[in-house]
Scaffold this motif. Structure first.
Motif, short mmCIF file in Angstrom:
data_model
loop_
_atom_site.label_atom_id
_atom_site.label_comp_id
_atom_site.label_asym_id
_atom_site.label_seq_id
_atom_site.Cartn_x
_atom_site.Cartn_y
_atom_site.Cartn_z
N PRO A 141 0.83 -1.22 0.00
CA PRO A 141 0.00 0.00 0.00
C PRO A 141 0.85 1.26 0.00
CG PRO A 141 0.12 -0.91 2.21
CD PRO A 141 0.84 -1.88 1.32
N GLU A 146 -3.80 3.76 -1.18
CA GLU A 146 -4.48 2.72 -0.40
C GLU A 146 -4.53 3.06 1.08
OE1 GLU A 146 -3.09 1.21 -4.19
OE2 GLU A 146 -1.86 1.96 -2.53
N LEU A 191 -6.62 -5.43 2.19
CA LEU A 191 -6.01 -5.16 0.90
C LEU A 191 -5.66 -6.48 0.22
CD1 LEU A 191 -5.03 -2.64 -0.77
CD2 LEU A 191 -2.75 -3.14 0.14
N PHE A 217 -7.98 0.42 -6.29
CA PHE A 217 -6.90 1.40 -6.16
C PHE A 217 -5.88 1.24 -7.30
CE2 PHE A 217 -8.73 1.22 -1.86
CZ PHE A 217 -9.01 2.57 -1.70
N TYR A 227 -9.22 -2.82 -1.86
CA TYR A 227 -9.64 -3.02 -0.47
C TYR A 227 -10.97 -3.73 -0.54
CZ TYR A 227 -11.14 -1.97 4.30
OH TYR A 227 -11.58 -2.07 5.59
#
Length: 252
Positions: A141, A146, A191, A217, A227
């Motif tokens: 991330p 994210e 995630l 994302f 996510y």
């Protein structure tokens, strides 16, 4: 060896006799002398505020953080400082990184071996590596994409896998919530890497039929970071005009 400048990073510097104990009570990981450590600062409610790399050089501690988060991080650290002998300043140190053998003074990226190395104070060249593609490949991330301040939970973002939290280090801000998520619940959201056909803007809602199942994302090469609500991320998923598929069980 190619050292690429990470132009979007800022390096803060902590000095003072109490700098180590000061950080120990605030951040999610231990700053070990001589090693580059990935860590985060959380709100008292356990939500993500900033992630960064810590480098304890003996005479000071460097904090390598996304540039647009640096002012708020410095302000938050100053708020916690009270009367402790700790000084916080922004430096002009350049952050460089690369994937080939690192130069003298470089440090392996502690999040994943596939991310190469980072260094401070070494001159770099323009970016040539597609770091977003690497992030998607290794499910990493990024702050402001994210990782969303005052919203994300670090365990849902994979910080255990990324060596970003030490569950044995003792108390830190947000530790109680993080520990409860670690030991008392199975993560129902998080995630993950998904397969994607087409594209959609970052932040597009992912739907399972008409039910919300997550958000899309970073995207690269037919893969993306998303996510997800794991109980709904099954079968045919959509994000705007894009088709999404999550190989079930491929959590962060």
């Amino acid at each position: 060896m190619t050292a690429e400048t990470a132009a979007d990073r800022t390096v803060l510097r902590l000095t003072g006799s109490e700098r180590g104990d000061f950080l120990q009570g605030l951040v999610t990981n231990d700053a070990r002398p001589g090693a580059l450590v990935y860590s985060a600062l959380l709100s008292p409610q356990g939500k993500y505020l900033a992630d960064f790399f810590l480098l304890d050089r003996g005479e000071d501690i460097l904090i390598d953080v996304k540039g647009d988060l640096a002012p708020a991080l410095a302000q938050r650290l100053a708020m916690y400082r009270l009367r402790a002998d700790v000084q916080i300043e922004e430096t002009d140190l350049e952050v460089t990184r690369g994937r080939e053998d690192g130069p003298e003074g470089s440090h392996p990226d502690p999040r994943d071996a596939g991310l190469g190395w980072r260094a401070y104070g070494i001159a770099g060249a323009r970016q040539v590596t597609d770091w977003d593609a690497l992030r998607v490949a290794h499910v990493i991330p990024e702050a402001g994409v994210e990782l969303i301040p005052d919203d994300s939970y670090i365990l849902e973002m994979g910080f255990d896998r990324l060596n970003g939290v030490d569950h044995r280090k003792g108390c830190y801000v947000g530790q109680e919530v993080t520990a409860r998520m670690k030991h008392k619940t199975e993560l129902r959201k998080g995630l993950a890497q998904v397969e994607i056909e087409g594209t959609a803007p970052v932040g597009t809602e992912i739907l399972a039929g008409e039910k919300p199942a997550g958000r899309l994302f970073t995207q690269s090469g037919g893969k993306a970071l998303a996510y997800l609500r794991f109980d709904r991320a099954k079968g045919a998923l959509t994000a705007g005009e894009a088709a999404i598929r999550w190989p079930e069980g491929a959590k962060s």
